[in-house]
Design a protein around this motif. Sequence first.
Motif, PDB file in Angstrom:
ATOM      1  N   PHE A   1     -48.364 -15.263 -96.855  1.00  0.00           N
ATOM      2  CA  PHE A   1     -48.333 -15.641 -98.278  1.00  0.00           C
ATOM      3  C   PHE A   1     -46.845 -16.485 -98.743  1.00  0.00           C
ATOM      4  N   CYS A   2     -46.763 -17.024 -99.460  1.00  0.00           N
ATOM      5  CA  CYS A   2     -45.694 -17.589-100.333  1.00  0.00           C
ATOM      6  C   CYS A   2     -45.268 -16.803-101.203  1.00  0.00           C
ATOM      7  N   HIS A   3     -46.308 -15.832-102.012  1.00  0.00           N
ATOM      8  CA  HIS A   3     -45.394 -15.255-102.606  1.00  0.00           C
ATOM      9  C   HIS A   3     -46.414 -14.096-102.639  1.00  0.00           C
ATOM     10  N   VAL A   4     -45.496 -12.888-102.992  1.00  0.00           N
ATOM     11  CA  VAL A   4     -45.916 -11.719-103.340  1.00  0.00           C
ATOM     12  C   VAL A   4     -45.178 -11.030-103.863  1.00  0.00           C
ATOM     13  N   GLU A   5     -46.411 -10.149-105.088  1.00  0.00           N
ATOM     14  CA  GLU A   5     -45.674  -9.967-106.598  1.00  0.00           C
ATOM     15  C   GLU A   5     -46.025  -8.167-107.169  1.00  0.00           C
ATOM     16  N   HIS A   6     -44.668  -7.528-105.980  1.00  0.00           N
ATOM     17  CA  HIS A   6     -44.876  -5.702-105.526  1.00  0.00           C
ATOM     18  C   HIS A   6     -45.084  -5.757-106.929  1.00  0.00           C
ATOM     19  N   ASP A   7     -43.900  -5.364-108.194  1.00  0.00           N
ATOM     20  CA  ASP A   7     -43.217  -5.204-108.846  1.00  0.00           C
ATOM     21  C   ASP A   7     -44.988  -5.335-109.961  1.00  0.00           C
ATOM     22  N   GLN A   8     -45.148  -6.569-110.225  1.00  0.00           N
ATOM     23  CA  GLN A   8     -45.840  -7.166-111.653  1.00  0.00           C
ATOM     24  C   GLN A   8     -48.029  -6.093-110.901  1.00  0.00           C
ATOM     25  N   ALA A   9     -47.673  -6.418-109.345  1.00  0.00           N
ATOM     26  CA  ALA A   9     -49.350  -5.417-109.065  1.00  0.00           C
ATOM     27  C   ALA A   9     -49.413  -4.623-109.478  1.00  0.00           C
ATOM     28  N   ARG A  10     -48.219  -4.155-109.142  1.00  0.00           N
ATOM     29  CA  ARG A  10     -47.781  -2.204-109.216  1.00  0.00           C
ATOM     30  C   ARG A  10     -48.498  -2.541-110.262  1.00  0.00           C
ATOM     31  N   GLN A  11     -47.863  -2.383-111.177  1.00  0.00           N
ATOM     32  CA  GLN A  11     -48.176  -2.556-112.557  1.00  0.00           C
ATOM     33  C   GLN A  11     -49.501  -2.464-112.827  1.00  0.00           C
ATOM     34  N   VAL A  12     -50.414  -3.125-112.230  1.00  0.00           N
ATOM     35  CA  VAL A  12     -51.476  -3.771-112.877  1.00  0.00           C
ATOM     36  C   VAL A  12     -52.474  -2.562-112.050  1.00  0.00           C
ATOM     37  N   ALA A  13     -52.577  -2.216-110.681  1.00  0.00           N
ATOM     38  CA  ALA A  13     -52.715  -1.083-109.799  1.00  0.00           C
ATOM     39  C   ALA A  13     -52.517   0.194-110.865  1.00  0.00           C
TER      40      ALA A  13
END
Length: 494
Positions: free
Chosen positions: A56-68
């Motif tokens: 990975f060159c970029h991981v979107e922890h917070d955005q992914a959690r919101q979508v989940a």
Amino acid sequence: MTDTTSLPEPVGTGPEGWPSATELAGRIASGEAGAREVLEGYLARIDALDPALNAFCHVEHDQARQVADAADARVAAGGPLPPFLGVPIAIKDLHPVRGRPLCSASNAVEHRVMDADAPAVKALREAGFVFVGATTSPEFGTVSVTESLRHGVTRSPWDLNRSPGGSSGGAAAAVAAGLLPVAHGSDGAGSIREPASFCGLVGLKPSRGRVPSDAHYMEGFATEGVLTRTVLDTAAILDVLAAAPQSTWYSAPPADEPYRRQAQRDPRRLRVGLNLQPAFPAEVHPAAVALARRAADLLADLGHEVVEQSIPGLDPDWFQPRFEILYATGSADCAVVDESAAEPLNRTLRQAARETDSLTYVRTMLELQWRSAEMYRAWEAVDVLLTPTNPVLAPSEGALWQGQDADPWLPLRRAEETASLTALANMLGLPAISIPLVEQPGGLPLGVQLIGGRWCDGTVLALAGQLERAHPWRHRRPSMPMTIESAGRNTSWI
């Protein structure tokens, strides 16, 4: 050191191995598992394992959690659901994602924040996938390893001293290590199938015009798809992509029935042609030859007719210079603002493109089309062509770049060798899939490739699905959990 001995397996792991995307989608839709629960398991694996893999060159922890969380709320509310609601995926760092800077693994581009998804990315988002970030690629996706000045070295989870291939190497490493159930990729000369081969995965290059795009990049040589562990996942996601609106000048005819259904049904008795002809000057490694012949035996055991089949008009010395005229323009869609910051190979290619006059370029594209008409005749004699996916084993770190100071074209020529059995399907626009059918001695993966006739994606998927059911591979995976040490971002080889 990172101790991962207590790292949990992904939600839904069973006797067959890690869960597939279709299985996770079913669990989430039924309420058996939550999208947030599934996501957290994968984020934990990414955080623990990716420092060594650099997938990975970029991981979107917070955005992914919101979508989940929104996916879980949608399940709770009832009503129709998209087919892959809540399933994690990552997008290759060569393709626009709304709200994310487009990097293209380069220090030479402006890294603008994208205001819209690429068409295939939009289709994946609308199918309900949860985007967790961007996977690594070589600069502009040019070569068959995933190594760049910007993102460093991406390593295979099967052997940290080897490359997972390229250009969708970050995607392949992530899926092979269980960091994702599926990852987006793209393929202009084998860039989905090569890393699928080196990482023990399933990788399909769909027919030309089958998957939506803003434009036909590289004159239609390039297309998008996914890296998965099962043929069913690949087929079901192709259904999603193929159903999306097309905006380009031409598109593939619609399938008679869903690809998912075709992948679950054995095909009729097929005539399969075994072929070992490289499209570029290259030698096919004895291990790759033995693997293809073993695959031919397995196909014969299933009742298919297997014959030796040549490709009329295929001449590596003719094809290579014409391919390079086209390939030199591969970064034309990238907003390069500082060419001096580009890597040496890509500076060389861009200079070669500038030195090619328009008449030469157009004449070359016409010659490729005229020669293609001759090559298509191979599929008049057979339904599917069988080859090794790669003629070589997975390269070690930095091997591609050795000697480039003396000859700046050397890295491309080595990448061409890796792609010498895959690039032809890009030129011809044919569907081609790499599957991990035969297990190599020593365990290092190497795939076999099935190339179908024009628009015959369903035939390729049906045959791959039949082989998967007869000779399952899903249980094969790198030794996990393991204790690993981050190898850093060594770029001394460029």
